[in-house]
Write an enzyme that holds these catalytic residues in place. Sequence first.
Site, PDB file in Angstrom:
ATOM      1  N   GLU A 265      33.409  10.503  11.236  1.00 57.28           N
ATOM      2  CA  GLU A 265      33.261  10.403   9.783  1.00 57.28           C
ATOM      3  C   GLU A 265      33.806   9.058   9.315  1.00 57.28           C
ATOM      4  O   GLU A 265      34.869   8.613   9.759  1.00 57.28           O
ATOM      5  CB  GLU A 265      34.025  11.535   9.094  1.00 57.28           C
ATOM      6  CG  GLU A 265      33.990  11.486   7.574  1.00 57.28           C
ATOM      7  CD  GLU A 265      34.725  12.664   6.953  1.00 57.28           C
ATOM      8  OE1 GLU A 265      34.446  13.815   7.354  1.00 57.28           O
ATOM      9  OE2 GLU A 265      35.593  12.437   6.079  1.00 57.28           O
TER      10      GLU A 265
ATOM     11  N   ARG B 117      30.469  20.646  -1.528  1.00 56.07           N
ATOM     12  CA  ARG B 117      30.575  20.692  -0.075  1.00 56.07           C
ATOM     13  C   ARG B 117      29.282  21.106   0.634  1.00 56.07           C
ATOM     14  O   ARG B 117      29.235  21.101   1.862  1.00 56.07           O
ATOM     15  CB  ARG B 117      31.706  21.643   0.328  1.00 56.07           C
ATOM     16  CG  ARG B 117      33.075  21.136  -0.111  1.00 56.07           C
ATOM     17  CD  ARG B 117      34.197  22.079   0.306  1.00 56.07           C
ATOM     18  NE  ARG B 117      34.264  22.290   1.739  1.00 56.07           N
ATOM     19  CZ  ARG B 117      34.840  21.448   2.608  1.00 56.07           C
ATOM     20  NH1 ARG B 117      35.394  20.318   2.165  1.00 56.07           N
ATOM     21  NH2 ARG B 117      34.853  21.724   3.896  1.00 56.07           N
TER      22      ARG B 117
ATOM     23  N   GLU C 174      34.687  18.284  -5.581  1.00 54.22           N
ATOM     24  CA  GLU C 174      34.022  18.023  -4.301  1.00 54.22           C
ATOM     25  C   GLU C 174      32.933  19.069  -4.077  1.00 54.22           C
ATOM     26  O   GLU C 174      33.227  20.263  -3.978  1.00 54.22           O
ATOM     27  CB  GLU C 174      35.042  18.076  -3.159  1.00 54.22           C
ATOM     28  CG  GLU C 174      34.440  17.908  -1.771  1.00 54.22           C
ATOM     29  CD  GLU C 174      35.443  18.211  -0.666  1.00 54.22           C
ATOM     30  OE1 GLU C 174      35.090  18.007   0.512  1.00 54.22           O
ATOM     31  OE2 GLU C 174      36.564  18.678  -0.973  1.00 54.22           O
TER      32      GLU C 174
ATOM     33  N   GLU D 215      31.504  11.742   1.784  1.00 54.04           N
ATOM     34  CA  GLU D 215      32.038  11.737   3.151  1.00 54.04           C
ATOM     35  C   GLU D 215      30.891  12.117   4.078  1.00 54.04           C
ATOM     36  O   GLU D 215      30.454  13.268   4.082  1.00 54.04           O
ATOM     37  CB  GLU D 215      33.179  12.753   3.288  1.00 54.04           C
ATOM     38  CG  GLU D 215      34.340  12.521   2.328  1.00 54.04           C
ATOM     39  CD  GLU D 215      35.362  13.650   2.369  1.00 54.04           C
ATOM     40  OE1 GLU D 215      35.048  14.720   2.952  1.00 54.04           O
ATOM     41  OE2 GLU D 215      36.449  13.482   1.813  1.00 54.04           O
TER      42      GLU D 215
ATOM     43  N   ASP E 127       0.843  -1.191   0.000  1.00 52.95           N
ATOM     44  CA  ASP E 127       0.000   0.000   0.000  1.00 52.95           C
ATOM     45  C   ASP E 127       0.881   1.245   0.000  1.00 52.95           C
ATOM     46  O   ASP E 127       1.423   1.641   1.034  1.00 52.95           O
ATOM     47  CB  ASP E 127      -0.917  -0.017   1.222  1.00 52.95           C
ATOM     48  CG  ASP E 127      -1.826   1.201   1.294  1.00 52.95           C
ATOM     49  OD1 ASP E 127      -1.772   2.041   0.383  1.00 52.95           O
ATOM     50  OD2 ASP E 127      -2.594   1.295   2.271  1.00 52.95           O
TER      51      ASP E 127
ATOM     52  N   GLU F 121      35.880  13.496  13.920  1.00 49.40           N
ATOM     53  CA  GLU F 121      35.746  14.771  13.231  1.00 49.40           C
ATOM     54  C   GLU F 121      36.023  15.927  14.195  1.00 49.40           C
ATOM     55  O   GLU F 121      36.383  15.730  15.349  1.00 49.40           O
ATOM     56  CB  GLU F 121      34.361  14.893  12.597  1.00 49.40           C
ATOM     57  CG  GLU F 121      34.353  14.764  11.065  1.00 49.40           C
ATOM     58  CD  GLU F 121      35.169  15.850  10.377  1.00 49.40           C
ATOM     59  OE1 GLU F 121      35.302  16.965  10.936  1.00 49.40           O
ATOM     60  OE2 GLU F 121      35.683  15.582   9.271  1.00 49.40           O
TER      61      GLU F 121
ATOM     62  N   ARG G  54      38.299  26.000   1.647  1.00 44.52           N
ATOM     63  CA  ARG G  54      37.242  25.044   1.968  1.00 44.52           C
ATOM     64  C   ARG G  54      35.899  25.724   2.239  1.00 44.52           C
ATOM     65  O   ARG G  54      34.939  25.050   2.591  1.00 44.52           O
ATOM     66  CB  ARG G  54      37.664  24.183   3.171  1.00 44.52           C
ATOM     67  CG  ARG G  54      38.812  23.249   2.843  1.00 44.52           C
ATOM     68  CD  ARG G  54      39.267  22.426   4.023  1.00 44.52           C
ATOM     69  NE  ARG G  54      40.393  21.582   3.677  1.00 44.52           N
ATOM     70  CZ  ARG G  54      40.313  20.337   3.217  1.00 44.52           C
ATOM     71  NH1 ARG G  54      39.128  19.777   3.058  1.00 44.52           N
ATOM     72  NH2 ARG G  54      41.386  19.646   2.924  1.00 44.52           N
TER      73      ARG G  54
ATOM     74  N   GLU H  60      29.297  12.696   7.790  1.00 48.81           N
ATOM     75  CA  GLU H  60      29.610  12.979   9.192  1.00 48.81           C
ATOM     76  C   GLU H  60      28.375  12.747  10.059  1.00 48.81           C
ATOM     77  O   GLU H  60      27.243  12.897   9.585  1.00 48.81           O
ATOM     78  CB  GLU H  60      30.087  14.427   9.331  1.00 48.81           C
ATOM     79  CG  GLU H  60      31.349  14.711   8.527  1.00 48.81           C
ATOM     80  CD  GLU H  60      31.634  16.191   8.354  1.00 48.81           C
ATOM     81  OE1 GLU H  60      32.772  16.510   7.952  1.00 48.81           O
ATOM     82  OE2 GLU H  60      30.739  17.024   8.600  1.00 48.81           O
TER      83      GLU H  60
ATOM     84  N   HIS I 205      30.004  15.780   2.105  1.00 51.84           N
ATOM     85  CA  HIS I 205      30.776  16.262   0.964  1.00 51.84           C
ATOM     86  C   HIS I 205      30.806  15.156  -0.093  1.00 51.84           C
ATOM     87  O   HIS I 205      31.147  14.010   0.218  1.00 51.84           O
ATOM     88  CB  HIS I 205      32.197  16.617   1.382  1.00 51.84           C
ATOM     89  CG  HIS I 205      32.261  17.590   2.520  1.00 51.84           C
ATOM     90  ND1 HIS I 205      33.310  17.645   3.407  1.00 51.84           N
ATOM     91  CD2 HIS I 205      31.387  18.542   2.933  1.00 51.84           C
ATOM     92  CE1 HIS I 205      33.094  18.584   4.300  1.00 51.84           C
ATOM     93  NE2 HIS I 205      31.921  19.140   4.046  1.00 51.84           N
TER      94      HIS I 205
END
Length: 447
Positions: free
Chosen positions: A192, A337, A335, A132, A54, A185, A315, A134, A241
Site C-alpha cells: 500500500e 471502505r 473513511e 489508500e 476517433d 499490507e 473496521r 492496495e 479506502h
Amino acid sequence: MVTTPEQDFVLKTIESRDVHFVRFWFTDVLGNMKSFAVVPGELEAAFENGMGFDASCIEGFSAVSESDMLAFPDPSTFQVLPWRPQANAVARMICNIRTPEGAPYEGDPRSVLDRMVRKAAEMGYAFVVGPELEYFYFKDAQGTEVLDRGSYFDLTSLDSASDLRRDTVLTLEKMGIPVEYSHHEKGPSQHEIDLRSADALSMADAVMTYKQVVKEIAMKHGVYASFMPKPMADAPGNGMHVHQSLTDLDGNNVFFDENDPSGYNLSATAKSYIAGLLKYAPEYTLVTNQYVNSYKRLRPGGEAPTCISWGARNRATLVRIPGYRPRSEAACRVELRSPDPAANPYLAFAVMLAAGLAGIEEGLELMAPVDDAAPLGCSRHEHRARGIATLPESLGEAVELFAESALMREVLGEHIHSYLVRAKRAEWEAYQGIVTPWELERDLAVL
C-alpha cells in the site's frame, strides 16, 4: 497565438528538458488509461483547438456515427515521465474531452467529476480526498505466484518488494505527487502507498498516475503489479479506502465540531453527509466496485464491509471515523471502505460526493453507530436480522440497483449511466453458470 502562463511554462519546459513527445492521457468509462503522443510543434494549436481522435474506439465513448472528439490538454498536469530516458524525453498531460462544438463530452469521466466539484463549490464546499490503494506484486502476469510471505507492516527479508516501493515513491514525487507513507499490507506480496490528501480532481489525476507508475516500476523490476480486487481466494483483497471531507471555500473543515454531543467531533453537516453515503451506497456500488471479481472481496470474514453502517472502532463498517487525532480539525474526516482500486477514480469520487451532498440537501439524520454490534464475521443474514442493510452481494444485484437510481443517472449523465447498465449486465450474464478458477477471472478484469 496567445498562451496562458501555464501553457507558456509547458512550452518552455519542453524546450529546456529536451522533450520530444508529449503523451495525452485520458480514461475510458471503465477507468482504463488511454494515450496518444503529440510532437511539441503541435502543442500550441492543441491548447487552443484540441487534438482530434476517433472516439468510437474508446470503451463507453461514442458510436461510429458520432465518433469525432477533441482532447484538450490541461497544462497544470504537465510532467516529464521519469521512467523514460531523459534524452529525447517524454512528458504527459491529462486531457479533457470535448465535442467538435466545444462542449464537455458527456462520456468523459473527468468532466463528470469536474461537474460535481463545481456543484459542491456552488453549495460552498470543496471536496478533499485521500485514498489508500492496495495492490499485489506477482512473478508475472500469467498467474498469482507471490514475491514474499510478509504481512502487515513487515520490514524484514520477507518484504522483498521494499526496493520496488521505494522506487515507486521516488517516481511519484518526481511527478509532483506527494506520498504520506508506504508499507507492506496484510496479504503475501501485498502493498500500500498512501497519497497525501488533495482536491478531488487533482487526486483522481494522481490516482491514475499512481497506478501507471506502480505498473511501470514493477515492469522495470521484471515483475507484475495487480490492482485486481481479489486475485487470490486465500488472501485479503485490494481496497481503495477513501478518506474524505468537505471544507468551506476558505479552507475550514466543515466536518469538525468539537462540541459534538455524540463525542465523535462531527458537525451536523458531516453527519448528514455520512447519512447520504449510507443511504445511496447500494446505488453507487456498481461504480466503486465494478467487476465480477469485486464482490469476491465484499464478503463476510474480512475487513471489507458488507453492512451499510458506520462507526469508529469497527473496521467492518462501510464508513469509519478515523480516531488517530480526535480533537484535530485538520484530521477530521470520514473513511469510505468499500471501493476497490479497479474503480475509475473520476467516477468513484463523483458518486460518493453526490451521495454525501444529497444527504446534506435532504437533511438526512444519521443512524446510530454500530461499533459493538457488527463483528467482522457477521453474514449478510445476521446483519439484516439486526436491522442493518447490506451492500449488493454480486455484480448482478449492483447493476439492477444502479439501473433504477435517479441520483446515479443525474450525476453520471444518461450516456455513462446507460452504457454501464448495458456493459455490466452483459458481463454478469456472460459470467452466469460459468465456474472459473480464480486466475481465469483475470480475463474478465485485466487490471
